[in-house]
Scaffold this motif. Structure first.
Motif, mmCIF file in Angstrom:
data_model
loop_
_atom_site.group_PDB
_atom_site.id
_atom_site.type_symbol
_atom_site.label_atom_id
_atom_site.label_comp_id
_atom_site.label_asym_id
_atom_site.label_seq_id
_atom_site.Cartn_x
_atom_site.Cartn_y
_atom_site.Cartn_z
ATOM 1 N N ASN A 155 0.838 -1.204 0.000
ATOM 2 C CA ASN A 155 0.000 0.000 0.000
ATOM 3 C C ASN A 155 0.868 1.246 0.000
ATOM 4 O O ASN A 155 1.733 1.421 0.861
ATOM 5 C CB ASN A 155 -0.930 0.008 1.212
ATOM 6 C CG ASN A 155 -1.810 1.243 1.237
ATOM 7 O OD1 ASN A 155 -1.455 2.237 1.855
ATOM 8 N ND2 ASN A 155 -2.944 1.185 0.549
ATOM 9 N N PRO A 165 -6.005 -1.959 -0.590
ATOM 10 C CA PRO A 165 -6.640 -0.653 -0.751
ATOM 11 C C PRO A 165 -6.393 0.271 0.440
ATOM 12 O O PRO A 165 -6.149 -0.167 1.560
ATOM 13 C CB PRO A 165 -8.130 -0.990 -0.885
ATOM 14 C CG PRO A 165 -8.282 -2.326 -0.243
ATOM 15 C CD PRO A 165 -7.000 -3.055 -0.486
ATOM 16 N N TYR A 192 -12.324 -6.349 -6.734
ATOM 17 C CA TYR A 192 -10.873 -6.525 -6.740
ATOM 18 C C TYR A 192 -10.270 -6.026 -5.433
ATOM 19 O O TYR A 192 -9.342 -6.628 -4.897
ATOM 20 C CB TYR A 192 -10.306 -5.753 -7.930
ATOM 21 C CG TYR A 192 -8.835 -5.948 -8.193
ATOM 22 C CD1 TYR A 192 -8.358 -7.115 -8.794
ATOM 23 C CD2 TYR A 192 -7.917 -4.958 -7.876
ATOM 24 C CE1 TYR A 192 -7.009 -7.288 -9.059
ATOM 25 C CE2 TYR A 192 -6.562 -5.120 -8.137
ATOM 26 C CZ TYR A 192 -6.120 -6.277 -8.737
ATOM 27 O OH TYR A 192 -4.791 -6.445 -9.005
ATOM 28 N N GLU A 193 -10.797 -4.935 -4.895
ATOM 29 C CA GLU A 193 -10.260 -4.382 -3.652
ATOM 30 C C GLU A 193 -10.534 -5.277 -2.452
ATOM 31 O O GLU A 193 -9.904 -5.122 -1.407
ATOM 32 C CB GLU A 193 -10.828 -2.983 -3.396
ATOM 33 C CG GLU A 193 -10.295 -1.926 -4.353
ATOM 34 C CD GLU A 193 -10.578 -0.525 -3.873
ATOM 35 O OE1 GLU A 193 -11.430 -0.371 -2.958
ATOM 36 O OE2 GLU A 193 -9.953 0.412 -4.379
ATOM 37 N N ASP A 194 -11.489 -6.198 -2.571
ATOM 38 C CA ASP A 194 -11.800 -7.112 -1.467
ATOM 39 C C ASP A 194 -10.981 -8.391 -1.513
ATOM 40 O O ASP A 194 -11.164 -9.275 -0.667
ATOM 41 C CB ASP A 194 -13.295 -7.475 -1.489
ATOM 42 C CG ASP A 194 -14.178 -6.287 -1.152
ATOM 43 O OD1 ASP A 194 -13.792 -5.518 -0.264
ATOM 44 O OD2 ASP A 194 -15.224 -6.130 -1.788
#
Length: 894
Positions: free
Chosen positions: A432, A473, A814-816
């Motif tokens: 990140n 994310p 996708y972020e999960d």
């Protein structure tokens, strides 16, 4: 300069006074300084005035935490005062000397004798320190009979601690930092909560411009409605100062842009946000917004290098900005007049000064000596003083440039120091960018404090939301990144925050805004303790857990940070090592991430001198409050938030915690009560979704008990630290910093839910008050060496209670995704890497770091590649031959 972790043998007493009183004696050609039983002698003149006619000087001294010498000069006839020198002579040979300096000027002269360090400092951000004294070149015209006030000189002393930070003692750094805060009272006694409208996400130089997409870029001339939206957001989250573009010298027109600025100032006034402007003090225009490619002209005002050419800021070929000299009176008068008049006309209350690059000027037309810097620094100070007079709340904010060359003393006029634009300084594994840049910024603040002695209260903690391209994310790291910087300084600058809010799911927006607002209010309400920062343990970087303290007398806060992808153990002591100056009994409470008294302390209270041992989860921040202990009227629960109600047999605790987590709860009952039994049940829904849980009494003494509550279901995995290494077939706990470059795995996004449990406590009559000691520290891993081999396989087993499957077409966004980071201390050491999940080959991806594309971190996508249950992971690594150790040294300080 490398900031090292603080070991147990390097404890600094943060509760001790920073400064020791100094006595000055002046007799003929001999001067002495004395402090705490040590004295140093000087032979020569207290001051020397170099002019082309006789000049008399009168000096006085004021006492306090340090001495301040004032010098007034008077000439018998008109003359040029070329140089002022304090302590013109030599010091005795028995003392050790050191000079704190930057590349462009000298700051502080230290004299060490015995256990005392004396320091001498000109009270101005430019001087030269040498064997002949502390000097500066005013180059001012004196008139006959007129009094001329020279820059004052301060003399202080501190008791050496033996804790070295490169060539200086920790006590010297903190003493000078304290002098900076005391010599001229800080302009603001509150946090600087600031932001700006610039949007850096789509930046490149081409076609003769710094190219921005204007589709999402709030400016006065091009998108005033979007700018108003940002100002209202600033008011919502608690930002006090907001700097806007285009800056005053870059306006495409006066009427339309001026009307927009008046509108923004009015909007800001209504929502409690002070609006500010922008200027470049030595190139005038901002390349980002100079739509017309303006030219100031006036080559006679330009700064000149020794070869007679002006220094140039070159954006690209044919797109150049010459630098102008702030030591040129005509240029300074024009700039100062224009900026001050503009800020007054539009009721602005801040300004951002950007891209400063003061260098020696050799122009013969400016009235200063060849190679001058002093006149330029004095011009910059004069400009800042004039702006500060515009409004009592006017704030000067410096942005990028070489401001640090004139720190720490420039902070007297520049109370909010922006260090640099965000950049990756030292390698650390992460998936990140928000977290990575936050960690780098924290390291930079710590390094700059130690290198330049800048008090932490003057830093701009710029939390940049400019680089959303991350595999994990921002919503998972947002709170960590926000609070890791607040741990070091009370100032917060959420930069490019509107695009961040635009990216958030609707349900998260209000929670994120409330989170920012809460901590900005917190910084204001606790500024009396938060304005001073003690670095208690650790340094930003791989393998370290950090502790920062904000303590006043017998109360305050402790901030614990673990930036690593693995758990870290740390310890602090309730004494002067964190800044506690006194007290007997204390209550330590967690205020983030949860709110409750902590179970790591003695029960019911901690004593002065107790050691507190904590284990920090990966990539976590923990804030603790310390206050004098007062008994509770009823049952007090330590270790986790609990709703307590009375029952016929005793008490019921309502708990909510992640599935599978085991909670250690301390219980302190009212007098004459003790626990006899504890039973836990999952708060029932329907039988299919009601799961077993447990509670047991782990320890008990009188009215005090320790119980363990295990939540229903299995825990979601996070850090993978237990590995089998082949060849060698050894079981090891990772990381092994320094002996194994692979540091283990970190799972992000594994599904977990909070569950509700009731714990019924049956109580009986107790005959005495009780106490329990704090839990012992977690044992260190067994010292098993990791075999060396050109190729190695690391294997581990973990359990996933739940993960989506492609089979049912029910994958979330996708972020999960559930991802597993494979952490290395330097990925350049890897020649080849492969991984298998339950024997099936799985692609190893590489996340490239924004702003440092040559660096990155490896990861696996668990979503879509595995099913719930037991998972065996094998990682095959072929090491690159003769890979150098990663460079954890500071890349730069500017």
């Amino acid at each position: 300069m490398k900031t090292e972790p603080i070991g147990r043998d390097q404890r600094f007493d943060w509760a001790a006074r920073r400064l020791v009183p100094v006595e000055l004696k002046v007799a003929n050609q001999e001067i002495s300084l004395a402090a705490a039983g040590q004295s140093v002698k000087f032979h020569g003149r207290l001051f020397e005035l170099d002019a082309d006619a006789p000049v008399e000087g009168q000096w006085t001294v004021s006492t306090g935490p340090f001495l301040t010498l004032t010098l007034t000069a008077r000439a018998s006839r008109d003359c040029l005062l070329r140089n002022v020198r304090w302590f013109a002579g030599g010091w005795e040979d028995t003392c050790e000397r050191a000079v704190h300096r930057t590349r462009l000027q000298d700051n502080v002269f230290f004299l060490r004798k015995g256990n005392i360090s004396f320091f001498l400092s000109l009270d101005f951000p430019y001087s030269k320190i040498g064997p002949a004294g502390i000097a500066y070149p005013p180059h001012d015209q004196l008139h006959a009979g007129q009094d001329y006030t020279c820059h004052t000189l301060s003399i202080g002393a501190c008791a050496l601690s033996g804790v070295r930070v490169d060539e200086f003692d920790r006590a010297e750094i903190e003493a000078v930092s304290d002098y900076i805060e005391r010599r001229f009272p800080p302009r603001f006694e509150r946090p600087m909560l600031i932001s700006a409208c610039i949007n850096n996400r789509l930046t490149e130089c081409r076609e003769g411009r710094v190219f921005y997409s204007m589709d999402d870029n709030a400016t006065l001339a091009l998108h005033p409605d979007l700018l108003e939206e940002e100002i209202r957001l600033m008011g919502e989250i608690g930002v006090e100062y907001y700097q806007i573009f285009e800056g005053m010298f870059d306006w495409p027109d006066t009427e339309k842009t001026g009307a927009a600025l008046r509108r923004m100032v009015d909007v800001g006034r209504k929502v409690g946000v002070r609006i500010g402007d922008y200027a470049n003090p030595d190139i005038v225009y901002c390349p980002h917004y100079d739509y017309a490619h303006r030219k100031l002209g006036h080559p006679d005002w330009m700064c000149l290098k020794e070869n007679g050419q002006p220094p140039i800021l070159s954006v690209e070929k044919g797109y150049d900005y010459p630098r102008y000299c702030l030591g040129c009176k005509e240029y300074l008068d024009w700039l100062l007049g224009a900026v001050v008049q503009h800020c007054r006309a539009y009721n602005e209350q801040m300004i951002c000064f950007d891209m400063l690059n003061l260098q020696p000027c050799y122009s013969k037309q400016h009235g200063h000596p060849g190679g001058d810097l002093y006149a330029q620094v004095r011009g910059m100070v004069r400009l800042m003083e004039a702006l500060a007079a515009v409004h009592p709340e006017f704030m000067i904010w410096t942005n990028s440039g070489n401001w640090l060359e004139f720190m720490p003393k420039l902070a007297w006029w520049n109370p909010n120091v922006y260090l640099t634009d965000p950049h990756v300084r030292n390698y650390a594994p992460t998936l990140n960018a928000l977290k990575m840049l936050g960690d780098c910024r924290r390291e930079q603040m710590v390094s700059v404090h130690d290198r330049y002695f800048v008090p932490f209260r003057f830093f701009t903690n710029c939390e940049y939301y400019a680089f959303p391209r991350s595999r994990v994310p921002d919503t998972r790291t947002f709170e960590y990144s926000f609070l890791q910087g607040l741990a070091v300084t009370p100032n917060i600058c959420p930069a490019e925050v509107r695009p961040f809010f635009d990216r958030l799911p609707a349900k998260r927006r209000e929670a994120c805004a409330a989170f920012m607002r809460h901590w900005m209010v917190f910084a204001k309400e606790h500024f009396d303790v938060w304005k001073h920062t003690a670095r208690v343990a650790g340094a930003p970087g791989i393998g370290n857990a950090e502790i920062y303290a904000h303590i006043r007398d017998n109360h305050g806060y402790i901030c614990l940070i673990n930036q690593n992808p693995f758990p870290c153990r740390t310890q602090f002591t309730l004494d002067g090592a964190i800044g506690l100056a006194g007290g007997d009994r204390f209550l330590l409470s967690e205020i983030y991430p949860r709110k409750h008294p902590i179970v790591e302390q003695s029960l019911p209270s901690a004593a002065y001198g107790d050691s507190i041992n904590c284990t920090l989860p990966p990539e976590s921040v923990r804030y603790l409050a310390i206050e004098p202990y007062t008994p509770a009227a009823g049952l007090r629960v330590y270790g986790h938030p609990a709703e307590v109600t009375s029952t016929a047999e005793g008490y019921r605790l309502a708990l909510r915690a992640p599935q599978g987590e085991t909670l250690r709860l301390g219980l302190v009952f009212p007098s004459c009560q003790a626990v006899e039994d504890a039973k836990a049940v999952h708060v029932p829904t329907v039988p299919m979704y009601t799961f077993p849980c447990s509670a047991r009494i782990a320890a008990q003494h009188g009215t005090v008990a320790l119980i363990e509550v295990t939540m229903p279901r299995e825990p979601a995995p996070r850090a993978l630290t237990r590995w089998r290494v082949t060849p060698g077939e050894v079981e090891v706990d990772l990381p092994r910093i320094g002996s194994c470059r692979f540091m283990g795995g970190l799972i992000s996004g594994a599904y977990s839910e909070n569950l509700d449990v009731q714990v019924d406590l049956k109580v009986i009559a107790g005959d005495k008050a009780g106490c329990l000691p704090p839990p012992p520290p977690t044992p260190e891993p067994s010292p098993v060496s990791v075999p060396c081999s050109p190729s190695q396989t690391f294997s581990t087993v973990f359990n996933l209670p739940f993960i989506e499957s492609f089979q049912f077409g029910q994958m979330r966004s996708y972020e999960d995704d559930v991802v597993l980071e494979l952490a290395f201390d330097d990925p350049a050491c890897v020649e080849a890497i492969a991984a298998r999940l339950n024997g099936v080959l799985c692609e190893v991806h590489r996340y490239r770091y924004p702003r440092k594309a040559g660096w990155g971190s490896y990861y696996l996508e668990l979503s879509g590649n595995t099913a719930p249950g037991r998972i065996r992971l094998e990682v095959d690594v072929t090491w690159r031959k003769k890979t150098a150790k990663p460079n954890h040294a500071r890349k730069c300080l500017h």
